[in-house]
Design a protein around this motif. Structure first.
Motif, PDB file in Angstrom:
ATOM      1  N   ARG A  73       0.855  -1.180   0.000  1.00 23.60           N
ATOM      2  CA  ARG A  73       0.000   0.000   0.000  1.00 23.60           C
ATOM      3  C   ARG A  73       0.895   1.236   0.000  1.00 23.60           C
ATOM      4  O   ARG A  73       1.954   1.245   0.620  1.00 23.60           O
ATOM      5  N   HIS A  74       0.462   2.264  -0.689  1.00 27.13           N
ATOM      6  CA  HIS A  74       1.241   3.493  -0.813  1.00 27.13           C
ATOM      7  C   HIS A  74       0.357   4.679  -0.449  1.00 27.13           C
ATOM      8  O   HIS A  74      -0.818   4.707  -0.776  1.00 27.13           O
ATOM      9  N   ARG A  75       0.966   5.613   0.239  1.00 20.86           N
ATOM     10  CA  ARG A  75       0.288   6.867   0.558  1.00 20.86           C
ATOM     11  C   ARG A  75       1.241   7.975   0.152  1.00 20.86           C
ATOM     12  O   ARG A  75       2.417   7.944   0.512  1.00 20.86           O
ATOM     13  N   GLY A  76       0.750   8.925  -0.589  1.00 17.06           N
ATOM     14  CA  GLY A  76       1.583  10.048  -1.005  1.00 17.06           C
ATOM     15  C   GLY A  76       2.059  10.853   0.187  1.00 17.06           C
ATOM     16  O   GLY A  76       1.423  10.852   1.243  1.00 17.06           O
ATOM     17  N   GLU A  89      -1.206  14.903  -4.085  1.00 20.40           N
ATOM     18  CA  GLU A  89      -2.641  14.838  -4.395  1.00 20.40           C
ATOM     19  C   GLU A  89      -3.210  13.461  -4.094  1.00 20.40           C
ATOM     20  O   GLU A  89      -4.414  13.255  -4.158  1.00 20.40           O
ATOM     21  N   HIS A  90      -2.342  12.517  -3.747  1.00 20.07           N
ATOM     22  CA  HIS A  90      -2.763  11.149  -3.438  1.00 20.07           C
ATOM     23  C   HIS A  90      -2.470  10.847  -1.975  1.00 20.07           C
ATOM     24  O   HIS A  90      -1.543  10.129  -1.652  1.00 20.07           O
ATOM     25  N   ASP A  91      -3.277  11.419  -1.068  1.00 23.83           N
ATOM     26  CA  ASP A  91      -3.017  11.189   0.344  1.00 23.83           C
ATOM     27  C   ASP A  91      -3.741   9.961   0.887  1.00 23.83           C
ATOM     28  O   ASP A  91      -3.458   9.506   1.974  1.00 23.83           O
ATOM     29  N   ALA A  92      -4.671   9.385   0.114  1.00 23.72           N
ATOM     30  CA  ALA A  92      -5.352   8.157   0.547  1.00 23.72           C
ATOM     31  C   ALA A  92      -4.494   6.957   0.159  1.00 23.72           C
ATOM     32  O   ALA A  92      -3.906   6.917  -0.920  1.00 23.72           O
ATOM     33  N   ALA A  93      -4.424   5.969   1.045  1.00 24.82           N
ATOM     34  CA  ALA A  93      -3.638   4.765   0.753  1.00 24.82           C
ATOM     35  C   ALA A  93      -4.261   4.020  -0.421  1.00 24.82           C
ATOM     36  O   ALA A  93      -5.476   3.944  -0.560  1.00 24.82           O
ATOM     37  N   HIS A  94      -3.401   3.498  -1.276  1.00 23.88           N
ATOM     38  CA  HIS A  94      -3.841   2.754  -2.458  1.00 23.88           C
ATOM     39  C   HIS A  94      -2.805   1.677  -2.744  1.00 23.88           C
ATOM     40  O   HIS A  94      -1.669   1.750  -2.280  1.00 23.88           O
TER      41      HIS A  94
END
Length: 175
Positions: A124-127, A132-137
């Motif tokens: 999982r990655h969080r910016g 602009e991608h602060d939600a984990a994905h």
């Protein structure tokens, strides 16, 4: 083995390999054996003690001990004492070991696509701050050229053989 020493870095031995001079062949001499890569995986996951590495890799004790010694000699891992009595060690990745992260991610991604029905692990990655991608994905890595910033695709690559006496086809006659 020869040594690669860049200013400010630890020495990492370069094994002599038969055939075409190739960084991939030299890397595989150091880390290409199954138990070596699985031990590196476990250390990446935070399992740094021998008993956990054994349990999570399924490696025979003697083989794993030999691989960890070889990885230590190659400068990929280092042992750090965590107990004086009895004397016991943990394994930690060196800079050379941490630089294997993209290799491990590539092997996992390939395995997820071609070797298993259901991926058993997801990264999982969080910016970071200001992203602009602060939600984990789920992590989806690509190769990007540091010079131009574009994504690298196989059709955009050419091979520039720099080893003396070799070209793409192999050894140059008379060299």
């Amino acid at each position: 083995m020869t040594s690669n020493r860049k200013q400010g870095e630890n020495s990492v031995p370069h094994p002599e390999v038969p055939g075409r001079p190739c960084s991939a062949a030299a890397a595989l001499q150091l880390v290409g054996e199954r138990w070596a890569l699985l031990a590196i995986r476990e250390i990446f996951y935070g399992n740094q003690r021998f008993d956990r590495i054994i349990r999570n890799t399924g490696a025979p004790r003697d083989r794993l001990a030999a691989r960890l010694r070889a990885l230590e000699e190659a400068g990929v891992v280092e042992r750090r004492a965590y107990s004086e009595r009895p004397l016991r060690f943990e394994y930690h990745l060196t800079e050379a070991g941490r630089d294997l992260a993209p290799v491990m991610h590539a092997l996992l991604a390939w395995g997820d696509r071609w070797a298993v029905d259901t991926p058993p692990v997801a990264f999982r990655h969080r910016g970071g701050p200001g992203s602009e991608h602060d939600a984990a994905h789920d992590l989806d890595l690509t190769s990007t050229c540091r010079t131009c910033g574009e994504e690298v695709e196989s059709g955009s690559l050419t091979i520039d053989v720099r080893a003396p006496g070799w070209d793409r086809a192999g050894p140059i006659e008379g060299s």
